[in-house]
Design an enzyme around this catalytic site. Sequence first.
Site, PDB file in Angstrom:
ATOM      1  N   LYS A 117       2.641   0.398  -1.363  1.00 39.15           N
ATOM      2  CA  LYS A 117       1.673   1.086  -2.204  1.00 39.15           C
ATOM      3  C   LYS A 117       2.152   0.986  -3.654  1.00 39.15           C
ATOM      4  CE  LYS A 117      -1.075   4.064  -4.151  1.00 39.15           C
ATOM      5  NZ  LYS A 117      -2.437   3.671  -4.534  1.00 39.15           N
TER       6      LYS A 117
ATOM      7  N   SER B 199      20.892  -2.385  -5.165  1.00 38.43           N
ATOM      8  CA  SER B 199      21.424  -3.727  -5.370  1.00 38.43           C
ATOM      9  C   SER B 199      22.482  -4.096  -4.338  1.00 38.43           C
ATOM     10  CB  SER B 199      21.991  -3.848  -6.785  1.00 38.43           C
ATOM     11  OG  SER B 199      22.867  -2.786  -7.056  1.00 38.43           O
TER      12      SER B 199
ATOM     13  N   ASP C 102      30.954   3.246 -11.589  1.00 39.56           N
ATOM     14  CA  ASP C 102      31.519   2.374 -12.629  1.00 39.56           C
ATOM     15  C   ASP C 102      30.536   2.130 -13.771  1.00 39.56           C
ATOM     16  OD1 ASP C 102      33.835   2.132 -11.067  1.00 39.56           O
ATOM     17  OD2 ASP C 102      32.993   0.433  -9.958  1.00 39.56           O
TER      18      ASP C 102
ATOM     19  N   CYS D 257      32.702  -2.123   0.332  1.00 44.98           N
ATOM     20  CA  CYS D 257      33.446  -2.221   1.587  1.00 44.98           C
ATOM     21  C   CYS D 257      34.888  -1.743   1.389  1.00 44.98           C
ATOM     22  CB  CYS D 257      33.425  -3.672   2.103  1.00 44.98           C
ATOM     23  SG  CYS D 257      31.941  -4.083   3.059  1.00 44.98           S
TER      24      CYS D 257
ATOM     25  N   ARG E  76     -10.390   4.418   1.928  1.00 36.13           N
ATOM     26  CA  ARG E  76      -9.994   3.227   1.197  1.00 36.13           C
ATOM     27  C   ARG E  76      -8.969   2.353   1.919  1.00 36.13           C
ATOM     28  NH1 ARG E  76      -6.673   2.737  -4.282  1.00 36.13           N
ATOM     29  NH2 ARG E  76      -7.793   1.102  -5.354  1.00 36.13           N
TER      30      ARG E  76
ATOM     31  N   HIS F 112      24.918   3.545   1.164  1.00 35.85           N
ATOM     32  CA  HIS F 112      25.515   4.439   0.158  1.00 35.85           C
ATOM     33  C   HIS F 112      24.436   5.226  -0.566  1.00 35.85           C
ATOM     34  CE1 HIS F 112      24.183   1.194  -2.503  1.00 35.85           C
ATOM     35  NE2 HIS F 112      24.352   2.007  -3.524  1.00 35.85           N
TER      36      HIS F 112
ATOM     37  N   HIS G  56      16.693  18.637  -2.637  1.00 35.40           N
ATOM     38  CA  HIS G  56      16.370  19.623  -3.670  1.00 35.40           C
ATOM     39  C   HIS G  56      16.905  20.970  -3.220  1.00 35.40           C
ATOM     40  CE1 HIS G  56      12.990  17.456  -6.145  1.00 35.40           C
ATOM     41  NE2 HIS G  56      14.190  16.974  -6.360  1.00 35.40           N
TER      42      HIS G  56
ATOM     43  N   GLU H  19      -2.572   5.631 -11.366  1.00 40.63           N
ATOM     44  CA  GLU H  19      -1.536   6.582 -10.970  1.00 40.63           C
ATOM     45  C   GLU H  19      -0.627   6.946 -12.143  1.00 40.63           C
ATOM     46  OE1 GLU H  19      -2.616   3.996  -9.355  1.00 40.63           O
ATOM     47  OE2 GLU H  19      -2.788   4.397  -7.218  1.00 40.63           O
TER      48      GLU H  19
ATOM     49  N   ASN I 292      19.021   5.504  -2.731  1.00 42.60           N
ATOM     50  CA  ASN I 292      18.022   4.442  -2.865  1.00 42.60           C
ATOM     51  C   ASN I 292      18.313   3.435  -1.770  1.00 42.60           C
ATOM     52  OD1 ASN I 292      16.795   5.426  -5.225  1.00 42.60           O
ATOM     53  ND2 ASN I 292      18.351   4.469  -6.513  1.00 42.60           N
TER      54      ASN I 292
ATOM     55  N   HIS J 264      29.505  -2.310   6.646  1.00 35.25           N
ATOM     56  CA  HIS J 264      28.583  -2.842   5.642  1.00 35.25           C
ATOM     57  C   HIS J 264      27.125  -2.813   6.126  1.00 35.25           C
ATOM     58  CE1 HIS J 264      27.613  -5.291   2.142  1.00 35.25           C
ATOM     59  NE2 HIS J 264      26.947  -6.143   2.902  1.00 35.25           N
TER      60      HIS J 264
ATOM     61  N   HIS K 162      25.117  -2.217   1.478  1.00 32.24           N
ATOM     62  CA  HIS K 162      26.123  -1.331   2.074  1.00 32.24           C
ATOM     63  C   HIS K 162      25.603   0.107   2.003  1.00 32.24           C
ATOM     64  CE1 HIS K 162      30.493  -0.708   3.169  1.00 32.24           C
ATOM     65  NE2 HIS K 162      29.994   0.524   3.088  1.00 32.24           N
TER      66      HIS K 162
ATOM     67  N   HIS L 210      13.595  15.366   0.349  1.00 33.11           N
ATOM     68  CA  HIS L 210      12.408  14.513   0.233  1.00 33.11           C
ATOM     69  C   HIS L 210      12.725  13.081   0.646  1.00 33.11           C
ATOM     70  CE1 HIS L 210       9.996  17.413  -2.029  1.00 33.11           C
ATOM     71  NE2 HIS L 210      11.028  17.654  -2.796  1.00 33.11           N
TER      72      HIS L 210
ATOM     73  N   GLN M 122      24.046   8.259  -4.086  1.00 30.27           N
ATOM     74  CA  GLN M 122      24.619   8.598  -5.378  1.00 30.27           C
ATOM     75  C   GLN M 122      24.531  10.101  -5.611  1.00 30.27           C
ATOM     76  OE1 GLN M 122      23.682   6.227  -8.851  1.00 30.27           O
ATOM     77  NE2 GLN M 122      22.498   4.787  -7.614  1.00 30.27           N
TER      78      GLN M 122
ATOM     79  N   CYS N  54      31.522  -7.551  -1.162  1.00 34.27           N
ATOM     80  CA  CYS N  54      30.858  -6.261  -1.400  1.00 34.27           C
ATOM     81  C   CYS N  54      31.811  -5.282  -2.089  1.00 34.27           C
ATOM     82  CB  CYS N  54      30.374  -5.677  -0.070  1.00 34.27           C
ATOM     83  SG  CYS N  54      29.880  -3.951  -0.187  1.00 34.27           S
TER      84      CYS N  54
HETATM   85  O1  LIG Z   1      -7.651  -1.376  -7.296  1.00 32.98           O
HETATM   86  P1  LIG Z   1      -6.664  -2.469  -6.996  1.00 32.98           P
HETATM   87  O2  LIG Z   1      -6.432  -3.405  -8.143  1.00 32.98           O
HETATM   88  O3  LIG Z   1      -6.990  -3.199  -5.722  1.00 32.98           O
HETATM   89  O4  LIG Z   1      -5.294  -1.712  -6.721  1.00 32.98           O
HETATM   90  C1  LIG Z   1      -4.283  -1.457  -7.660  1.00 32.98           C
HETATM   91  O5  LIG Z   1      -4.669  -0.502  -8.643  1.00 32.98           O
HETATM   92  C2  LIG Z   1      -4.985   0.808  -8.176  1.00 32.98           C
HETATM   93  C3  LIG Z   1      -5.251   1.699  -9.366  1.00 32.98           C
HETATM   94  O6  LIG Z   1      -4.136   1.821 -10.211  1.00 32.98           O
HETATM   95  C4  LIG Z   1      -3.878   1.377  -7.282  1.00 32.98           C
HETATM   96  O7  LIG Z   1      -4.347   2.564  -6.661  1.00 32.98           O
HETATM   97  C5  LIG Z   1      -3.437   0.395  -6.200  1.00 32.98           C
HETATM   98  O8  LIG Z   1      -2.300   0.904  -5.517  1.00 32.98           O
HETATM   99  C6  LIG Z   1      -3.095  -0.945  -6.855  1.00 32.98           C
HETATM  100  O9  LIG Z   1      -2.698  -1.880  -5.883  1.00 32.98           O
HETATM  101  O1  LIG Z   2      22.530   3.060  -9.925  1.00 30.46           O
HETATM  102  P1  LIG Z   2      21.973   1.782  -9.375  1.00 30.46           P
HETATM  103  O2  LIG Z   2      21.907   1.776  -7.872  1.00 30.46           O
HETATM  104  O3  LIG Z   2      22.641   0.570  -9.923  1.00 30.46           O
HETATM  105  O4  LIG Z   2      20.464   1.726  -9.921  1.00 30.46           O
HETATM  106  C1  LIG Z   2      19.326   2.174  -9.254  1.00 30.46           C
HETATM  107  O5  LIG Z   2      19.296   3.606  -9.146  1.00 30.46           O
HETATM  108  C2  LIG Z   2      19.251   4.332 -10.376  1.00 30.46           C
HETATM  109  C3  LIG Z   2      19.084   5.806 -10.047  1.00 30.46           C
HETATM  110  O6  LIG Z   2      17.906   6.096  -9.338  1.00 30.46           O
HETATM  111  C4  LIG Z   2      18.126   3.830 -11.298  1.00 30.46           C
HETATM  112  O7  LIG Z   2      18.288   4.422 -12.566  1.00 30.46           O
HETATM  113  C5  LIG Z   2      18.135   2.311 -11.439  1.00 30.46           C
HETATM  114  O8  LIG Z   2      16.990   1.902 -12.153  1.00 30.46           O
HETATM  115  C6  LIG Z   2      18.135   1.671 -10.049  1.00 30.46           C
HETATM  116  O9  LIG Z   2      18.177   0.267 -10.143  1.00 30.46           O
END
Ligand SMILES: O=P(O)(O)O[C@H]1O[C@H](CO)[C@@H](O)[C@H](O)[C@H]1O
Ligand SMILES: O=P(O)(O)O[C@H]1O[C@H](CO)[C@@H](O)[C@H](O)[C@H]1O
Lengths: 348, 348
Positions: B313, B163, B78, B55, B28, B168, B283, B319, B155, B115, B166, B300, B170, B52
Site C-alpha cells: 500500500k 539494511s 555507530d 553477527c 476499492r 535486530h 508505546h 495520504e 524495522n 543471522h 540480521h 504497534h 533499535q 554482517c
Molecule cells: O489512485 P492510484 O494512482 O491508483 O493510487 C495511488 O494514489 C492514491 C492516492 O494518493 C493512493 O491511495 C494509492 O495507494 C496509490 O497507489
Molecule cells: O537506522 P537505520 O536502520 O540505518 O535506518 C532506518 O531506520 C531509521 C529509524 O526508523 C530511519 O531513520 C532510516 O530512514 C531507516 O533507513
Amino acid sequence: MKTFDRNEHPHRRYNPLTGEWILVSPHRSKRPWQGQKESVTDSSLPQYDATCYLCPGNSRSNGERNEDYQDVYVFDNDFPALLNDDIATDINTDPLFRFQPERGINRVVCFSPAHNLTIPEMEVSAIEKIIDLWTQQYLDLGNRDFINHVQIFENKGAVMGCSNPHPHGQIWAQSSLPTAIEKTQKQLEKYYQKNKTSLLKDYLEQELKLGERIVIENAHFVALVPFWATWPYETMIISKRHFGSLISMSNDEKRAYAAIMKGITVKYDNLFETSFPYSSGIHQAPTDKAAHPEWHFHMHFYPPLLRSASVKKFMVGYEMLGEAQRDITPEKSAEILRQLPDIHYKKR
Amino acid sequence: MKTFDRNEHPHRRYNPLTGEWILVSPHRSKRPWQGQKESVTDSSLPQYDATCYLCPGNSRSNGERNEDYQDVYVFDNDFPALLNDDIATDINTDPLFRFQPERGINRVVCFSPAHNLTIPEMEVSAIEKIIDLWTQQYLDLGNRDFINHVQIFENKGAVMGCSNPHPHGQIWAQSSLPTAIEKTQKQLEKYYQKNKTSLLKDYLEQELKLGERIVIENAHFVALVPFWATWPYETMIISKRHFGSLISMSNDEKRAYAAIMKGITVKYDNLFETSFPYSSGIHQAPTDKAAHPEWHFHMHFYPPLLRSASVKKFMVGYEMLGEAQRDITPEKSAEILRQLPDIHYKKR
Ligand SMILES: O=P(O)(O)O[C@H]1O[C@H](CO)[C@@H](O)[C@H](O)[C@H]1O
Ligand SMILES: O=P(O)(O)O[C@H]1O[C@H](CO)[C@@H](O)[C@H](O)[C@H]1O
C-alpha cells in the site's frame, strides 16, 4: 557546554502549518547505505503507447474511450476511493468507535497527450493549461453543496505508487476536511486571529530577507525549502500575494505559477539526472462557502529521494512511531537545489 | 437514500490514540495493480554471515568487535541520529522559526546470534530474553535525568528501510516527547481525566465483546486490528491489565507477551508465505519521572504489504497531503489473519 550549531547538532524544528515537530540530524548524512535501492525508471518512453489507458483515443478498463484530447483531459476515476452517494446513518456516539460516511468525487487529470512529457519538460504555456483546468475543477466541484474540500495532487514515479508514467494527477473532492487540512486550517486561523495577517505572508517575508532557503523567486511566487521540511528535498511554492485559492489568481500570477512549477521540477530532474519522483499537491481554502481570510495558497512537493536516483529516505520505525526525521539540513538542500542549472539535463 | 454499510460505503474512522481520522474505501480493493512491485526477500540466509556487522564476533564499521553473544546483544548505534551532548542555545522566540537542540542516545539490539532467525521463528523463551533486555534498557536509559522518552522499535525487511536482515531492533532515547507520543499522551490523558479509567482498557473490553477485530487472545494480552487501523494489516498488542510500561510486567505477563508477539508475527509470515516486513514499536509511559496513570502499555505493528509479498500500500499523494486511506476494512483484515494457521509455514 558546546554552543548550538544547526549544521552539527541534532535538533527539532517546529512546523507552524501542522503544529508538529521534526527531528533534524545533520551529522548523520555520513551514514553508509547498504539497504534497498529503487530501480531507476526507464527514460525512453514512446510519445504514444497503445496499451496506456491515459493516452488520447485509447479505451479504459470500464470500456470508455478517451477523447482525442490536444492538451489536458479530465475524467472520473474508474477506481474511485470516494463515491458520490448520499448515505444515511445513525449518529454513532461511542467515542472509541467513531465513524462517519464520506461522500465525494475522484477525478484523473491528464497533463498532456504525450505519454512521455512530464511537467519539467513541458512549455510554460502548456502548464498554464493544467492550472486552468485545476481552477475550473476547483470551481465546478467546490460549488456543489456537499463538497467542502478539493484536493489536487500528483503522484509521480513508480516509487510514489504511480502505476502509469503518462503525466497525470488526481483530484479527490469530498464532504469533510481531510486531517492534514484541518490541522493547517487551525494553525493558519490561530495566527490570523492573533496577528490579522497571513502566516505564510509573514513567513515568506522573512525567508526572502534571509535568502538561505530560497530556491527560485519570480515576480509572483517563491519556491523554497521550508525551515521545517521533512523530506530531504521537500519544497513549497508560496504566492507572494495573500490569496486563498486558484480562483483568485490573475493571469500574470498564473503564468508565474506555471513558470515556477516548471523551474522547480527542472531542478528536481537535474538533481540526480533522472525523472525525479514526488507527490505534490495544492493546499488552498476549503470550498465550504465560509470566508477563509486565513488561507494562503501554496503547493507542497514531497520527494522521497535522498542520495541518488536509487536511494530514498525511509520514513519508517522511529518516524512512524515517534517523529519525522531528516539527515540533511533544509539549508543545505536549498543550496544544492539553488545551484543546479535551470535548463533540463536532457536539453543540454 | 441508501443505508450505511461499512463493507460497501466509503467512510472515515476516528483514531482516539491520535485524534485523527482515516478514510476507508472498502469497495476499492477490486482495483487492478500495474504499479511498482517489491522484490521478495531471499529466504535462504546463512546462520552466520562473515560480512554482517551484527553477527557475534564480527567487527563493525567503527572498528569495534561484537561480543560472542549467546542470546541478545545491545550496543550504541555507530550512526546515531541523536547525540549525547549537552548543547547550549539562546532561546528562540520567533514562532515561525522555532527549534530546540535535542539530546539523546541511540542503541541497536540484536535479537539473536543467528543471522537468519526472525521473531516468528524464535522460541518463546528466546523472545522473553528480548523483552528482558528492552525492560532493562527502558530502566537504564529512562533513569537518566535528561532522557524523558525511550522509543523501542524494529524495522523489518528491506521495504522498511532495514539494511541488514540480521534480526535486530533499535532504541532511540531522548529528552523530548516525540510528536506521536505527545499526541497519544494528550488523548489518553483527556480520557483519563474524564473517565478515571484507561482508554485502552475500556476499548479492549468492548473489542473482546465484539470479537470481530480480535486476532489472538491469551491470558494477559490481545492482538487485534484496531477499529482505526491505517495500514492494511496493522495490528496492536494491548495488555489486558492496565499498566504503563515494561517494568510493571509480571513474569507471567512477560511470557504471555512473548507468546503473542510470536503468534502475531507467525500469522504475518503465513499471510503471504514470506518474511513479512513491518515497523513495530512499543508505546508506553514517558520516563520524565511524572506519574502517568493515563498510559496503557501497547505495541504497534505497521506492515506495508497489501495484496501479496510484492504489492504494498502506498501512502502517497492524497495520504500525505490529505488523510491516511485504506482499501480493505479492519474487520476483513482481522478475519483473514485470525483464520491463518498458528504454525509457521516453514515448519509445516
Ligand atoms: O489512485 P492510484 O494512482 O491508483 O493510487 C495511488 O494514489 C492514491 C492516492 O494518493 C493512493 O491511495 C494509492 O495507494 C496509490 O497507489
Ligand atoms: O537506522 P537505520 O536502520 O540505518 O535506518 C532506518 O531506520 C531509521 C529509524 O526508523 C530511519 O531513520 C532510516 O530512514 C531507516 O533507513
